[in-house]
Design a protein around this motif. Sequence first.
Motif, short mmCIF file in Angstrom:
data_model
loop_
_atom_site.label_atom_id
_atom_site.label_comp_id
_atom_site.label_asym_id
_atom_site.label_seq_id
_atom_site.Cartn_x
_atom_site.Cartn_y
_atom_site.Cartn_z
N ASP A 90 0.82 -1.21 0.00
CA ASP A 90 0.00 0.00 0.00
C ASP A 90 0.85 1.26 0.00
O ASP A 90 0.50 2.26 -0.64
CB ASP A 90 -0.94 -0.01 1.20
CG ASP A 90 -2.02 -1.07 1.09
OD1 ASP A 90 -2.19 -1.63 -0.01
OD2 ASP A 90 -2.68 -1.35 2.11
N ILE A 91 1.98 1.23 0.71
CA ILE A 91 2.87 2.40 0.71
C ILE A 91 3.48 2.60 -0.67
O ILE A 91 3.49 3.72 -1.21
CB ILE A 91 3.97 2.23 1.77
CG1 ILE A 91 3.38 2.33 3.18
CG2 ILE A 91 5.08 3.28 1.58
CD1 ILE A 91 4.32 1.87 4.28
N LEU A 92 3.98 1.54 -1.28
CA LEU A 92 4.59 1.67 -2.61
C LEU A 92 3.56 2.06 -3.66
O LEU A 92 3.87 2.78 -4.62
CB LEU A 92 5.28 0.36 -2.98
CG LEU A 92 6.52 0.03 -2.15
CD1 LEU A 92 7.00 -1.39 -2.44
CD2 LEU A 92 7.65 1.02 -2.42
N HIS A 93 2.33 1.62 -3.48
CA HIS A 93 1.26 1.99 -4.41
C HIS A 93 0.90 3.47 -4.27
O HIS A 93 0.69 4.17 -5.26
CB HIS A 93 0.03 1.11 -4.19
CG HIS A 93 -1.05 1.32 -5.20
ND1 HIS A 93 -2.05 2.26 -5.06
CD2 HIS A 93 -1.28 0.71 -6.40
CE1 HIS A 93 -2.85 2.22 -6.11
NE2 HIS A 93 -2.40 1.30 -6.93
N ALA A 94 0.83 3.94 -3.02
CA ALA A 94 0.41 5.31 -2.76
C ALA A 94 1.51 6.33 -2.98
O ALA A 94 1.22 7.51 -3.24
CB ALA A 94 -0.09 5.43 -1.31
N ARG A 95 2.78 5.89 -2.92
CA ARG A 95 3.91 6.83 -2.96
C ARG A 95 4.86 6.45 -4.09
O ARG A 95 5.87 5.76 -3.86
CB ARG A 95 4.64 6.80 -1.62
CG ARG A 95 3.76 7.14 -0.40
CD ARG A 95 3.51 8.63 -0.30
NE ARG A 95 4.75 9.33 -0.03
CZ ARG A 95 5.22 9.55 1.21
NH1 ARG A 95 4.56 9.11 2.28
NH2 ARG A 95 6.34 10.21 1.38
N PRO A 96 4.59 6.87 -5.31
CA PRO A 96 5.43 6.47 -6.44
C PRO A 96 6.88 6.94 -6.34
O PRO A 96 7.75 6.38 -6.99
CB PRO A 96 4.73 7.10 -7.65
CG PRO A 96 3.85 8.17 -7.10
CD PRO A 96 3.43 7.70 -5.75
#
Length: 226
Positions: A90-96
């Motif tokens: 979720d972090i990698l998805h939300a923070r490119p």
Amino acid sequence: MSVNSQSATEDALRADIVNTMREMVRLGINQGTSGNVSARWRDGFLITPSGVPAAQLDADTIVWLPLDIEATAPVFDEKRPSTEWRFHRDILHARPEIGAVVHTHSNAATAMSIHGRDIPAHHYMVAAAGGNSIRCAPYATFGSQALSDHAVVALQDRTACLLAHHGVIALGPDLGRALWLANEVEVLAQQYLLAATLGAPPVLSDEQMAEVVDRFSQYGVRPKRP
């Protein structure tokens, strides 16, 4: 050049994840089978496996997952990813802009998280995480979607947060930067707890911290030639 870059090989990135986990143990910010590490790769991410101590990791034990993997628990084969794969996804998805996620159970930062306390602006280096505090996310069961949701909120406009009764998440464009920040969070927590033995630590103002955040945004940036 970051090992997360497109020119890096998958084998090199897997090895760097293993080395990061071992460095966490050497630094004293993680122990046993706790903590986990991920790095963005292709259309997904590479992440440490579940229940394997750092000393027993090798490149083959690192697990690749797609960023669009469903939130409901899928059936994994014998290579099971960390139970915390949801907040990595979720972090990698939300923070490119983020290339790596480091999660530790470091002692001083976890002690503050047990009290549900943010790390306030007792030192200007708190701004290294992007703001005037390092927030503490509310408690949720490890590995749960609720924990991931809390972490994503606590990390808004930040690159580090605490997890109540749990530990630390630190982010970076690459593994080296994320690991550095995870260690810095532990140092800041140690400083705060030591200062607290003399009374409530004074903190810098929002205006003072905003100036530091702005200076950090230009730190190491060279002006372009005309």
